[in-house]
Design a protein around this motif. Structure first.
Motif, mmCIF file in Angstrom:
data_model
loop_
_atom_site.group_PDB
_atom_site.id
_atom_site.type_symbol
_atom_site.label_atom_id
_atom_site.label_comp_id
_atom_site.label_asym_id
_atom_site.label_seq_id
_atom_site.Cartn_x
_atom_site.Cartn_y
_atom_site.Cartn_z
ATOM 1 N N SER A 188 24.842 -8.074 2.781
ATOM 2 C CA SER A 188 25.539 -7.121 1.892
ATOM 3 C C SER A 188 24.576 -7.271 0.331
ATOM 4 C CB SER A 188 26.969 -7.872 1.652
ATOM 5 O OG SER A 188 26.746 -9.257 1.240
ATOM 6 N N ASN A 189 23.417 -7.999 0.416
ATOM 7 C CA ASN A 189 22.857 -8.149 -0.803
ATOM 8 C C ASN A 189 21.789 -6.866 -0.964
ATOM 9 O OD1 ASN A 189 21.052 -8.916 1.204
ATOM 10 N ND2 ASN A 189 20.111 -10.668 -0.076
ATOM 11 N N GLY A 190 21.511 -6.256 0.392
ATOM 12 C CA GLY A 190 20.459 -4.991 0.466
ATOM 13 C C GLY A 190 21.331 -3.805 1.074
ATOM 14 N N ILE A 191 22.521 -3.866 1.883
ATOM 15 C CA ILE A 191 22.973 -2.838 2.116
ATOM 16 C C ILE A 191 24.612 -2.719 1.815
ATOM 17 C CG2 ILE A 191 24.190 -1.646 4.370
ATOM 18 C CD1 ILE A 191 22.066 -3.305 6.064
ATOM 19 N N VAL A 192 24.486 -1.789 0.762
ATOM 20 C CA VAL A 192 25.319 -2.015 -0.327
ATOM 21 C C VAL A 192 26.813 -1.444 -0.084
ATOM 22 C CG1 VAL A 192 23.643 -1.777 -2.147
ATOM 23 C CG2 VAL A 192 24.965 0.252 -1.466
ATOM 24 N N HIS A 193 27.214 -0.683 1.089
ATOM 25 C CA HIS A 193 28.544 -0.072 1.316
ATOM 26 C C HIS A 193 29.043 -0.766 2.637
ATOM 27 C CE1 HIS A 193 27.783 2.817 -1.794
ATOM 28 N NE2 HIS A 193 26.816 3.281 -1.160
ATOM 29 N N THR A 194 28.427 -0.495 3.577
ATOM 30 C CA THR A 194 29.058 -1.204 5.057
ATOM 31 C C THR A 194 29.064 -2.509 5.265
ATOM 32 O OG1 THR A 194 26.749 -0.970 6.036
ATOM 33 C CG2 THR A 194 28.063 0.886 6.397
ATOM 34 N N MET A 195 27.865 -3.247 4.776
ATOM 35 C CA MET A 195 28.037 -4.896 4.781
ATOM 36 C C MET A 195 28.973 -5.383 3.629
ATOM 37 S SD MET A 195 26.210 -6.190 7.393
ATOM 38 C CE MET A 195 27.151 -5.109 8.086
#
Length: 353
Positions: A188-195
């Motif tokens: 979630s620190n790099g994939i801002v929507h799904t994670m």
């Protein structure tokens, strides 16, 4: 005598060699537990694709829809691109039969040396719960401007609330039956929507399982920690892509993918679940009679457990552990010279001991 009808798809390469080994173990153990297996064998494979242009017939799913379970040996051949073989057989079965849990148990057995120094027998015993039908492996996307310098490819990840919730709930229930410890893989620190969406649903699900201690780890750091200290983990729950990566990583930590099993589960049992060893078709050794049958045999134990025969499943696992701990037999992938047949006979001997 209880009878189960199994759809048998040996597939390609060593799949045709290890599938009979799994069936022999099922039949032997089944007899002692009052269970009979009836196998309907299907020739769905890359060979069929080369001959007829399709991995399976158009009505293939209807032909196996009412079986109690599906056993798949392996899929893949050098002459057929992987996206053709997988999307022509494995993926349609998983998705049309809503097999949304991919379950991959991992153990370090006594007698199998792990390449990881701190992965010791009796200490590493974990399960990867992989979301199996959506996530990063969606069918949404395409390519534009093929062959031009500005050609582009778009692949959409799809995470639904229903899909994420049901796999998270399964993982928490499993952790509650095991050692009450769960780790969720994220990025979630790099994939801002799904994670962040994944994280929110896992955190919300956790509230219904107060007895399960849980945490969340970024996938890159998690891979490092699995290698550095694999014994700390119990249940790992992950999206389709991250679960795929963790499954092979943890199998390698345990000593190799040749012994690794997998189950594609429809927990509600509205459709048959599918069971397959992890090792793939291994065309480089196919036909030589040296394939390791343990992945398929352990997969057969998962099938037994799913069908409600937990004691029989435990018996098969104990036989696998016994062969590895008490005999020098090893197939070449484990550093030995044993054949598939010799190893299978050894397991059968331990199940009847």
């Amino acid at each position: 005598m209880l009878t189960h009808r199994i759809a048998l798809i040996p597939g390609d390469g060593i799949g045709t060699e290890v599938t009979p080994a799994a069936c022999r173990v099922l039949d032997t153990v089944g007899r002692r537990h009052g269970v009979t297996f009836v196998y309907d064998e299907f020739d769905w494979s890359c060979r069929r694709y080369a001959e007829l242009g399709a991995m399976m017939p158009e009505n293939g799913l209807d032909r196996i829809r009412h079986h109690d379970a599906i056993f798949l040996g392996a899929v893949g051949a050098p002459a057929v691109p992987d996206h053709v073989s997988l999307w022509g057989l494995l993926i349609p079965i998983r998705r049309n039969f809503r097999q949304y849990v991919n379950l991959r148990p991992v153990k370090v057995f006594e007698g199998v040396e792990s390449p990881v120094r701190r992965a010791r027998a009796g200490e590493v015993d974990l399960v990867v719960v992989r979301e199996n039908v959506e996530g990063e492996y969606s069918e949404i996307g395409g390519r534009l401007g093929r062959g031009f310098p500005d050609e582009m490819a778009v692949q959409e990840a799809v995470f639904t609330r229903a899909g994420t919730t049901r796999v998270a709930e399964y993982a928490f229930r499993l952790a509650r039956r095991r050692r009450n410890r769960l780790t969720s893989a994220t990025k979630s620190n790099g994939i801002v929507h799904t994670m962040p969406f994944w994280d929110e649903i896992v955190a919300g699900t956790a509230g219904a399982y107060p007895e399960v201690a849980w945490d969340s780890e970024h996938i890159d750091a998690l891979c490092a920690k699995v290698v550095l200290d694999p014994a700390r983990f119990d249940v790992l729950v992950a999206s389709n892509l991250f679960g795929d990566i963790l499954s092979d990583l943890t199998a390698a930590v345990a000593g190799g993918i040749g012994i690794a099993p997998a189950a594609n589960l429809n927990p509600e049992r509205e459709f048959p679940s599918m069971f397959e060893p992890v090792h793939g078709s291994a065309p480089d050794i196919a036909g030589r009679g040296i394939a390791n049958p343990l992945g398929a045999i352990w997969t057969a134990a998962l099938l037994l457990d799913h069908l409600g025969h937990g004691d029989a499943a435990a018996e098969v696992e104990a036989a696998i552990a016994g062969v590895l701990a008490e005999t020098p037999l090893r197939t070449p992938d484990l550093g030995g010279t044993a054949t598939t047949e010799a190893f299978t006979r050894a397991v059968l001997d331990f199940t009847t001991a």
